[in-house]
Every structure is written in C-alpha cells, then in structure tokens.
Design an enzyme around this catalytic site. Structure first.
Site, PDB file in Angstrom:
ATOM      1  CG  MET A  22      -2.958  -3.898 -14.332  1.00  0.00           C
ATOM      2  SD  MET A  22      -3.921  -5.114 -14.736  1.00  0.00           S
ATOM      3  CE  MET A  22      -3.061  -6.416 -14.204  1.00  0.00           C
ATOM      4  CB  ALA A  36      -1.002   0.014   1.257  1.00  0.00           C
ATOM      5  CG  HIS A  86       9.497   2.466 -17.553  1.00  0.00           C
ATOM      6  ND1 HIS A  86       9.529   1.588 -18.390  1.00  0.00           N
ATOM      7  CD2 HIS A  86       8.242   2.362 -17.247  1.00  0.00           C
ATOM      8  CE1 HIS A  86       8.368   1.047 -18.851  1.00  0.00           C
ATOM      9  NE2 HIS A  86       7.325   1.479 -18.114  1.00  0.00           N
ATOM     10  CG  HIS A  87      10.067   5.700 -12.770  1.00  0.00           C
ATOM     11  ND1 HIS A  87      10.849   4.970 -12.036  1.00  0.00           N
ATOM     12  CD2 HIS A  87       9.007   5.026 -13.037  1.00  0.00           C
ATOM     13  CE1 HIS A  87       9.919   3.963 -11.664  1.00  0.00           C
ATOM     14  NE2 HIS A  87       8.756   3.938 -12.525  1.00  0.00           N
ATOM     15  CE  LYS A  89       9.799  -1.141 -15.665  1.00  0.00           C
ATOM     16  NZ  LYS A  89       8.859  -1.777 -14.432  1.00  0.00           N
ATOM     17  CD  GLU A 102       4.166  -1.179   2.592  1.00  0.00           C
ATOM     18  OE1 GLU A 102       5.350  -1.089   2.666  1.00  0.00           O
ATOM     19  OE2 GLU A 102       3.663  -1.090   1.506  1.00  0.00           O
TER      20      GLU A 102
END
Length: 274
Positions: A130, A13, A160-161, A164, A38
């Site tokens: 997704m 989360a 990507h950032h 990653k 978590e």
C-alpha cells in the site's frame, strides 16, 4: 465527528498493521473507525481499540468477533489480515456494496477468484503493498522493462522481518509481474523463485527472485536490471509501518463513489497507464 466522515471497519485490529491503522485513523478528521474485529475466541474481544493501539484515551470502539453489523454501517473495510479472512470480508463488502482495501498477500487461485467475483459488486482496491512509493516503483519497473530489451536480466530482491510468513513477498511479486507486463511475457512461465545447488547458467528471459529474512526490517525491495558492464537498480526502503497505513487510507478515500471493480494502487495514483 461528522456525517460525511468515511466510516471504516478494521479486521485484524490486534496485528501490527491493525494497531498502526487505529492510530492513523484517529488522527484523520475525515475518517472514523466504527468497528474493529478479531477472530472468534480472541481474548481481546471487548477491549477498546484505542487502548489496544496505545492511544492516550479510549476510542469507544470495542473489539468484536462479529463483523456483520459493522459492515452494514461502513463505507470501507481496510484489510491487512490473512487470505481466508480476506476472501470472507470481500464477500461481505460485495453484499454491502462498499469499498474493500486489500493489502493481504499469499492468496491461492480459489481465493483470487472469490475476490474477483466480489468486485462485481464492491469497489475492491487490492495491492501487494500500500506504500505510495512502492507503487511508484512498480510503475517505474514496468516502464524500464518495457524500454530495455531481453539482453537485460531482471532480478527482484527483497528483505523483511523474521516474522513474515510468505516468500517472495507480495510486493516482490508485484514488481516481478510489473516487469513481465512491461516485457510482454507471462510472469508465471518466466519466474525463477528459487536457486539452490548446481543450477547451471541463468536461463535467458527469466525474472529471478531473492529473499532475505531477519531482524525487524519493515521492508526493502529492489528491481535490478543487469546487462554487460552496467546495472540499473530501482529500490525502495520502508522505515515505518505508518506509510502502509497512510497508503491504505488514501485508497479508501479514492474508492468512495467509484462503483464496482477490481482496482490497484496504480489506479489510485493515476499511474495505471504509465
């Protein structure tokens, strides 16, 4: 709040996607977050999920490190965590016979086998991405590869950032595997995942991958088909993580009542036979 709400458990989360999902679920009248977890030892255990996600008011759902009682009451698990944790949650979903939406990437062969085994009892919807748009891109990539002959070289490009941790991304591999399926070849045999130095000419039939990392890029993917004097470029740019959350929530809805099996977002979109 209604008895007909889809009750969701959210592992991981505190992550970027976890917080985004908490906020998205809070806005949906047909969904209810009943648990957020978590790992054991996390300093966030006991924190309200709504507070963690920056919502105006608490949700009354405290972060916990014990998923078992939550999963027993849930209709779906939405999972953007790490491979080892996802494999464990797949086993829990199988025991509870509920929906497990998996957006985690980077599995090894053993973890893939664990998920496949869990799908004999749980409804598992697993995708490298997704986003509804990315999954449409995947279907188009497969169709274009099926249509064009081997004179067209296939390259997959992704960015990507800087944070990653896996490369190529799960989405890039999803596109490459779709291209291989469309062409009727074995992906692992023809995937070229790294070029460096004097490589010689491109091997005919290969599916090449190029990886970029930097900044805060959410995700950019292109499937490139290149022939003599022409190129076809299919691309998708993600500008906000909310689109991944919304796709995962759509998958959780779709999976209700489907029964056991291993599905993809193409099934959710009705594009598995496209």
């Amino acid at each position: 709040m209604s008895d007909s709400d889809i009750k969701i458990v959210l592992p991981g989360a505190a992550g970027r996607m976890g917080r985004t999902l908490i906020a998205e679920i809070a806005q949906k009248p047909d969904l209810r977050l009943i648990g957020a977890t978590e790992p054991a030892g996390s300093s966030l255990v006991g924190t309200d999920a709504g507070t963690l996600a920056g919502l105006p008011e608490p949700l009354g759902v405290a972060i916990t490190d014990d998923p078992l009682p939550l999963v027993a009451e849930a209709d779906a698990i939405i999972d953007f965590t790490v491979p080892a944790a996802t494999a464990e949650y797949a086993a829990l979903a199988a025991q509870a016979r509920i929906v497990h939406v998996i957006a985690t990437t980077g599995f090894d062969a053993g973890q893939e086998a664990q998920i496949e085994a869990a799908a004999r009892h749980a409804t598992i919807i697993k995708a490298g991405n997704m986003s509804l748009g990315v999954n449409l891109l995947t279907a188009l990539t497969r169709k274009v590869a099926q249509t064009l002959d081997a004179d067209w070289d296939i390259e997959i490009l992704e960015m990507h950032h800087r944070h990653k941790v896996d490369a190529p991304s799960g989405t890039a591999l999803m596109l490459g595997k779709a291209a291989a399926e469309g062409r009727g070849i074995n992906h692992d045999r023809f995937a070229d995942r790294g070029r460096d130095g004097i490589t010689g000419e491109r091997t005919p039939g290969d599916i090449g991958y190029a990886v970029l990392r930097g900044g805060s890029v959410v995700g950019e993917h292109s499937a490139i088909f290149a022939a003599e004097n022409e190129r076809i470029v299919l691309s998708h740019i993600a500008e906000d993580r909310g689109l991944f959350a919304r796709g995962a929530l759509a998958a959780a809805r779709w999976g209700q009542g489907k029964g056991p099996g291993l599905f993809s977002m193409l099934d959710v979109l009705g594009l598995s036979d496209f």
